[in-house]
Enzyme design. Structure first.
Site, PDB file in Angstrom:
ATOM      1  N   TYR A  44       1.031  -1.238  -0.184  1.00 23.88           N
ATOM      2  CA  TYR A  44       0.058   0.101   0.241  1.00 23.88           C
ATOM      3  C   TYR A  44       0.773   1.200  -0.060  1.00 23.88           C
ATOM      4  CZ  TYR A  44      -3.059   3.630   2.013  1.00 23.88           C
ATOM      5  OH  TYR A  44      -3.675   4.887   2.327  1.00 23.88           O
ATOM      6  N   TRP A  72      -7.187  10.503   9.974  1.00 24.86           N
ATOM      7  CA  TRP A  72      -8.526  11.475   9.923  1.00 24.86           C
ATOM      8  C   TRP A  72      -9.620  10.314  10.590  1.00 24.86           C
ATOM      9  CZ3 TRP A  72      -8.759  14.636   4.814  1.00 24.86           C
ATOM     10  CH2 TRP A  72      -7.609  15.379   4.690  1.00 24.86           C
ATOM     11  N   VAL A 103      -4.280  -5.303  19.199  1.00 26.35           N
ATOM     12  CA  VAL A 103      -3.413  -5.937  18.326  1.00 26.35           C
ATOM     13  C   VAL A 103      -1.756  -6.015  18.841  1.00 26.35           C
ATOM     14  CG1 VAL A 103      -2.395  -6.223  15.731  1.00 26.35           C
ATOM     15  CG2 VAL A 103      -4.944  -5.879  16.278  1.00 26.35           C
ATOM     16  N   ARG A 162      -0.439   6.556  17.635  1.00 31.77           N
ATOM     17  CA  ARG A 162      -0.916   7.420  16.418  1.00 31.77           C
ATOM     18  C   ARG A 162      -1.341   8.782  16.785  1.00 31.77           C
ATOM     19  NH1 ARG A 162       0.452   3.548  14.027  1.00 31.77           N
ATOM     20  NH2 ARG A 162      -0.496   1.956  12.702  1.00 31.77           N
ATOM     21  N   TYR A 192      -5.217  -9.908  11.736  1.00 35.56           N
ATOM     22  CA  TYR A 192      -5.217  -9.512  10.421  1.00 35.56           C
ATOM     23  C   TYR A 192      -4.650 -10.664   9.360  1.00 35.56           C
ATOM     24  CZ  TYR A 192      -5.375  -4.709  11.847  1.00 35.56           C
ATOM     25  OH  TYR A 192      -5.694  -3.424  12.222  1.00 35.56           O
TER      26      TYR A 192
END
Ligand code: UDP
Length: 388
Positions: free
Chosen positions: A184, A214, A252, A259, A330
């Site tokens: 990504y 966001w 996780v 963040r 994941y």
């Protein structure tokens, strides 16, 4: 009395423009369309495959802005109408992308195609037709911080030079190929480089936006309510889903990653400044985030638990979080970004933008929205198997 003319940051009147917004039906697009309709005379050609999140702007047709927004149900992968829409507009904003970590290692091809291959014609049409482009990239292009390679207790880990992410200085540090999260980041980096090269060689007028987490109302989906029950959205929606269902929040790999979260409404202000101040925004790459709202994922879980209890009136669980491995959550090939602090120098200098909303306040308004929107539907979903 006529309302006073709207002016840009240099005092020049702002002329109404037409914006081709690709991905207008998503989380960011919906907030952008809402504000453009309510506060400006600009027109929007809204391109997306879904329009659920902007339905309230499209219907009823008696809305005061009805003649300023048109929805075009187009998949940009294969639709010849795209170039025509870009030609009709003064500015194209490209928001279309797969940007959910659960997809990076489970749908790596779709991730690479949507973030690089599908964006190529958009860049090409803008360049060939001399149209301005605002392209949405990601803070993920920075990858891991330099400091993450130092021993855990090394003093330089506290030095901002080792973790603050700067558009014109920081390297892009990705993990190995089998950690497909970085596919990504790599696809996004290459499209940024291509746009930059179009600017350098062919004079494309571009602005690149790097969003730093966001968050706010309408982000992603709540599994089993307005998205697949086995789907894994981003952390705000995952934790909201757990809180709404009265389940522990899943951390996780210990929830140690850090963040910074910015309120969608603050971030949209920054995009507005870019739209309406092309002379200051063209040729720039902008971090858009809130360096003051840093938490670990564990701290986010604790804060969301506290705030949700306040807005819902329900007491928190005795054991509010549980640990899960990234492999379990994941699947194979997941990796994580350790820390994301945006440097704000460039956006401050060019556009004078600063985020305003604290993490507590943005979670309070967002979780109030989540509770109002989903609590009843979740109650019914939970009750169903018993009733049948
Ligand atoms: N995460 C978590 N529990 C969840 C969902 C996410 O601990 O239920 C973690 C994830 O591993 C990552 C962080 O939360 O460290 C942010 O994930 P998100 O999907 O929001 O996107 P990212 O910021 O990684 O792009």
């Amino acid at each position: 009395m006529a309302s006073p003319a709207r002016v840009d940051l240099d005092g020049n009147p702002i002329k109404p423009i037409t914006i081709c917004m690709i991905g207008a039906g998503g989380f960011i697009g919906s907030h952008l369309c809402e504000k453009l309709m309510a506060e400006t005379p600009h027109k929007v050609l809204a391109v997306d495959v879904y329009n659920d999140k902007i339905k309230h702007l499209l219907e009823p047709a008696s809305q005061p802005w009805a003649d300023r927004i048109q929805f075009h149900r187009i998949n940009i992968k294969h639709d010849s109408r795209l170039e025509g829409l870009i030609k009709m507009a003064d500015l194209t904003i490209n928001l279309a992308a797969i940007c959910t970590p659960a997809d990076y290692n489970t749908r790596p091809l779709d991730t690479i195609y949507s973030n690089f291959i599908d964006a190529l014609p958009v860049v090409k049409y803008c360049s060939e037709n001399n149209k301005r482009l605002i392209h949405f990239s990601t803070c993920e292009v920075y990858g891991k911080t330099i400091g993450s390679f130092l021993p855990k207790d090394h003093p330089l880990r506290q030095d901002p030079d080792f973790y603050v992410l700067k558009e014109d200085f920081s390297p892009c540090i990705f993990g190995p190929i089998e950690k497909q999260r970085w596919s990504y980041a790599c696809a996004k980096q290459l499209i940024e480089r291509l746009i930059y090269a179009e600017g350098a060689e062919n004079g494309l007028q571009f602005t690149i936006v790097r969003p730093f987490n966001w968050i706010g109302p309408r982000m992603d989906f709540i599994p089993g309510v307005d998205g697949p029950s086995e789907g894994v959205p981003r952390v705000l929606a995952c934790f909201s889903n757990n809180l709404l269902r009265g389940e522990p929040l899943k951390l996780v790999d210990g929830g140690q990653s850090q963040r910074t979260f910015v309120y969608i409404k603050d971030a949209i202000e920054a995009v507005f400044l870019m739209i309406e101040n092309p002379a200051r925004a063209n040729g720039q790459i902008f971090n858009v985030g809130n360096p003051n709202n840093e938490v670990t994922v564990r701290q986010l879980a604790e804060l969301m638990t506290e705030v949700y209890s306040k807005v819902s009136g329900q007491p928190p669980l005795e054991v509010p979080t549980i640990d899960v491995s990234s492999k379990e959550f994941y699947g194979e090939g997941y990796d994580d970004s350790d820390k994301r602090i945006p440097d704000m120098t460039i956006i401050n200098k060019q556009l004078g933008w600063n985020p305003k909303t604290s993490l507590f306040d943005l979670l309070e308004s967002t979780l109030t929205y989540q509770h109002r929107t989903y609590a009843e539907a979740i109650k019914q979903a939970i009750a169903k198997p018993v009733a049948s």
